[in-house]
Write a protein that holds these residues in place. Structure first.
Motif, short mmCIF file in Angstrom:
data_model
loop_
_atom_site.label_atom_id
_atom_site.label_comp_id
_atom_site.label_asym_id
_atom_site.label_seq_id
_atom_site.Cartn_x
_atom_site.Cartn_y
_atom_site.Cartn_z
N PRO A 39 8.03 10.96 -6.27
CA PRO A 39 6.23 11.68 -5.97
C PRO A 39 5.74 11.23 -7.35
O PRO A 39 6.13 11.36 -8.51
CB PRO A 39 6.59 13.08 -5.84
CG PRO A 39 8.25 13.22 -5.37
CD PRO A 39 8.92 12.02 -6.14
N GLY A 40 4.43 11.03 -7.10
CA GLY A 40 3.48 10.72 -8.17
C GLY A 40 3.66 9.29 -8.81
O GLY A 40 2.64 8.87 -9.68
N GLY A 65 0.41 10.45 0.76
CA GLY A 65 -0.33 10.23 -0.74
C GLY A 65 -1.71 10.33 -0.74
O GLY A 65 -2.40 10.89 0.28
N ASP A 96 2.71 11.38 -2.91
CA ASP A 96 2.95 12.79 -3.16
C ASP A 96 3.70 13.47 -2.13
O ASP A 96 3.74 14.70 -1.99
CB ASP A 96 1.66 13.39 -3.43
CG ASP A 96 0.66 13.60 -2.42
OD1 ASP A 96 1.29 13.14 -1.24
OD2 ASP A 96 -0.42 14.10 -2.37
#
Length: 112
Positions: A39-40, A65, A96
């Motif tokens: 994530p990210g 995301g 995300d």
């Protein structure tokens, strides 16, 4: 940028329909499938600005995301979405979701 969903396509997204999304441009000249586990994760991390002189079409296969477009993160995406990035638009996908982000990408040829 345009956002569609595979469920909205009349024939479920055959290559002919995907080519019609980029009307005015040539056929797909290159592409692939990518997976990002964390994530990210922000695609195109090799530079702060990432553009093309032809359209790029992303099909989100799994995950979710936000699209960063010209510096703004205001377009959410999830599995089944199709993102059409116009020539010259600075773009990055930022994962995300709770599962890995998996997507296809295709660059269209210039119109002949």
């Amino acid at each position: 940028m345009r956002k569609l969903n595979i469920a909205d396509l009349p024939d479920g997204g055959t290559p002919a329909t995907l080519a019609a999304i980029g009307t005015g441009w040539g056929p797909v000249v290159r592409g692939g499938i990518s997976r990002y586990d964390a994530p990210g994760h922000r695609t195109h991390a090799e530079s702060d600005r990432h553009t093309h002189d032809v359209p790029e079409i992303f099909t989100i296969v799994q995950g979710a995301g936000v699209l960063e477009l010209d510096g703004a993160r205001d377009t959410r995406f999830t599995a089944g979405d199709i993102l059409i990035i116009e020539p010259g638009e600075d773009h990055h996908l930022v994962s995300d979701g709770d599962v890995p982000l998996v997507f296809t990408w295709m660059h269209l040829a210039p119109a002949s």
